[in-house]
Design a protein around this motif. Structure first.
Motif, mmCIF file in Angstrom:
data_model
loop_
_atom_site.group_PDB
_atom_site.id
_atom_site.type_symbol
_atom_site.label_atom_id
_atom_site.label_comp_id
_atom_site.label_asym_id
_atom_site.label_seq_id
_atom_site.Cartn_x
_atom_site.Cartn_y
_atom_site.Cartn_z
ATOM 1 N N SER A 67 0.806 -1.126 0.107
ATOM 2 C CA SER A 67 0.047 -0.042 -0.233
ATOM 3 C C SER A 67 0.978 1.199 -0.057
ATOM 4 O O SER A 67 1.775 1.216 0.527
ATOM 5 C CB SER A 67 -0.938 0.143 1.219
ATOM 6 O OG SER A 67 -1.786 -1.118 1.475
ATOM 7 N N CYS A 104 7.112 3.370 -3.767
ATOM 8 C CA CYS A 104 5.990 4.188 -4.765
ATOM 9 C C CYS A 104 6.333 5.762 -5.090
ATOM 10 O O CYS A 104 7.170 6.087 -4.263
ATOM 11 C CB CYS A 104 4.381 4.117 -3.989
ATOM 12 S SG CYS A 104 4.370 5.238 -2.673
ATOM 13 N N ARG A 122 -6.042 1.737 -7.414
ATOM 14 C CA ARG A 122 -6.015 2.777 -6.435
ATOM 15 C C ARG A 122 -7.430 2.793 -5.810
ATOM 16 O O ARG A 122 -8.374 2.377 -6.496
ATOM 17 C CB ARG A 122 -5.763 4.056 -7.201
ATOM 18 C CG ARG A 122 -6.942 4.589 -8.044
ATOM 19 C CD ARG A 122 -7.027 4.371 -9.170
ATOM 20 N NE ARG A 122 -7.671 5.493 -9.946
ATOM 21 C CZ ARG A 122 -8.880 4.965 -10.517
ATOM 22 N NH1 ARG A 122 -9.263 3.684 -10.388
ATOM 23 N NH2 ARG A 122 -9.724 5.597 -11.407
ATOM 24 N N TRP A 178 -4.207 7.978 -12.526
ATOM 25 C CA TRP A 178 -5.129 7.934 -11.737
ATOM 26 C C TRP A 178 -6.483 8.272 -11.908
ATOM 27 O O TRP A 178 -7.484 7.786 -11.555
ATOM 28 C CB TRP A 178 -4.701 9.301 -10.544
ATOM 29 C CG TRP A 178 -5.473 9.164 -9.358
ATOM 30 C CD1 TRP A 178 -6.601 9.884 -9.016
ATOM 31 C CD2 TRP A 178 -5.102 8.318 -8.101
ATOM 32 N NE1 TRP A 178 -6.992 9.300 -7.899
ATOM 33 C CE2 TRP A 178 -6.240 8.766 -7.004
ATOM 34 C CE3 TRP A 178 -4.056 7.504 -7.797
ATOM 35 C CZ2 TRP A 178 -6.296 8.089 -5.906
ATOM 36 C CZ3 TRP A 178 -3.939 7.122 -6.500
ATOM 37 C CH2 TRP A 178 -4.899 7.250 -5.614
ATOM 38 N N SER A 205 -9.613 5.837 -4.606
ATOM 39 C CA SER A 205 -9.398 7.324 -4.428
ATOM 40 C C SER A 205 -10.032 7.929 -3.260
ATOM 41 O O SER A 205 -9.414 8.813 -2.951
ATOM 42 C CB SER A 205 -10.559 7.937 -5.571
ATOM 43 O OG SER A 205 -9.992 7.490 -6.870
ATOM 44 N N ASN A 229 -7.289 7.807 -1.026
ATOM 45 C CA ASN A 229 -5.740 8.394 -1.807
ATOM 46 C C ASN A 229 -4.852 7.461 -1.659
ATOM 47 O O ASN A 229 -3.699 7.804 -1.076
ATOM 48 C CB ASN A 229 -5.590 9.699 -0.933
ATOM 49 C CG ASN A 229 -5.439 10.990 -2.034
ATOM 50 O OD1 ASN A 229 -5.955 10.878 -3.141
ATOM 51 N ND2 ASN A 229 -4.400 11.625 -1.480
ATOM 52 N N THR A 230 -4.994 6.383 -2.099
ATOM 53 C CA THR A 230 -4.105 5.076 -1.878
ATOM 54 C C THR A 230 -3.774 4.356 -2.825
ATOM 55 O O THR A 230 -4.916 3.892 -3.717
ATOM 56 C CB THR A 230 -4.563 4.193 -0.403
ATOM 57 O OG1 THR A 230 -4.510 4.999 0.790
ATOM 58 C CG2 THR A 230 -3.535 3.045 -0.135
ATOM 59 N N VAL A 231 -2.805 3.979 -3.258
ATOM 60 C CA VAL A 231 -2.275 3.144 -4.366
ATOM 61 C C VAL A 231 -1.841 1.770 -3.828
ATOM 62 O O VAL A 231 -1.453 2.145 -2.810
ATOM 63 C CB VAL A 231 -1.440 3.674 -5.514
ATOM 64 C CG1 VAL A 231 0.063 4.069 -4.761
ATOM 65 C CG2 VAL A 231 -1.367 2.992 -6.783
ATOM 66 N N TYR A 232 -2.097 0.729 -4.607
ATOM 67 C CA TYR A 232 -1.773 -0.691 -3.997
ATOM 68 C C TYR A 232 -0.909 -1.467 -5.226
ATOM 69 O O TYR A 232 -1.129 -1.318 -6.540
ATOM 70 C CB TYR A 232 -3.261 -1.616 -3.863
ATOM 71 C CG TYR A 232 -3.933 -0.750 -2.733
ATOM 72 C CD1 TYR A 232 -5.223 -0.145 -3.229
ATOM 73 C CD2 TYR A 232 -3.535 -0.794 -1.191
ATOM 74 C CE1 TYR A 232 -5.969 0.459 -2.364
ATOM 75 C CE2 TYR A 232 -4.484 -0.465 -0.358
ATOM 76 C CZ TYR A 232 -5.874 0.347 -0.878
ATOM 77 O OH TYR A 232 -6.382 0.817 -0.062
ATOM 78 N N MET A 270 0.837 7.607 -10.637
ATOM 79 C CA MET A 270 1.274 6.933 -9.515
ATOM 80 C C MET A 270 2.225 5.398 -10.291
ATOM 81 O O MET A 270 1.799 4.759 -11.007
ATOM 82 C CB MET A 270 0.461 6.311 -8.661
ATOM 83 C CG MET A 270 -0.452 7.337 -8.215
ATOM 84 S SD MET A 270 0.316 8.664 -7.215
ATOM 85 C CE MET A 270 0.899 7.627 -5.823
#
Length: 126
Positions: free
Chosen positions: A21, A96, A72, A53, A74, A77-80, A34
């Motif tokens: 994460s 990241c 992601r 995004w 939204s 506000n997290t990208v995996y 990202m």
């Protein structure tokens, strides 16, 4: 100031899975790109995956295609980075990065990214 904090790394056996994460603060992403990169001991940092995004369009390095998935959330506000079928050669520190205005075809180029996290260690044992 944008801050990126990675988590989810650890030790896993070959064939296993991990989900990384990257939680972002200081900015609400919209037109950003990202990316995930990794650096193995004694090697240069390399591109792993990237995501636009706005619509979630993703691109992957050939070495991870079909095994890793970038996504992601939204609202958070997290990208995996979901990593399946892990191999010992996936062992690295994973970073990241945020590209404040998505750079299109340059998504695999480290220099287009404006902010980086501190990294999280992934170790895959054989």
């Amino acid at each position: 100031q944008v801050q990126l904090v990675e988590s989810g790394g650890g030790l896993v056996q070959a064939g296993g899975s991990l989900r990384l994460s990257c939680a972002a603060s200081g900015r609400t992403f919209s037109r950003d790109g990202m990316g995930w990169f990794r650096q193995a001991p004694g090697k240069a940092r390399e591109f792993v995956a990237a995501l636009r995004w706005s619509d979630g369009i993703a691109n992957y390095a050939d070495s991870v295609k079909g095994r890793f998935t970038i996504s992601r959330d939204s609202a958070k506000n997290t990208v995996y980075l979901q990593m399946n079928s892990l191999k010992p050669e996936d062992t690295a520190v994973y970073y990241c990065a945020a590209d404040l205005i998505y750079s299109g075809n340059h998504y695999s180029t480290q220099e287009v990214y404006d902010y980086w996290g501190q990294g999280t260690q992934v170790t895959v044992s054989s």
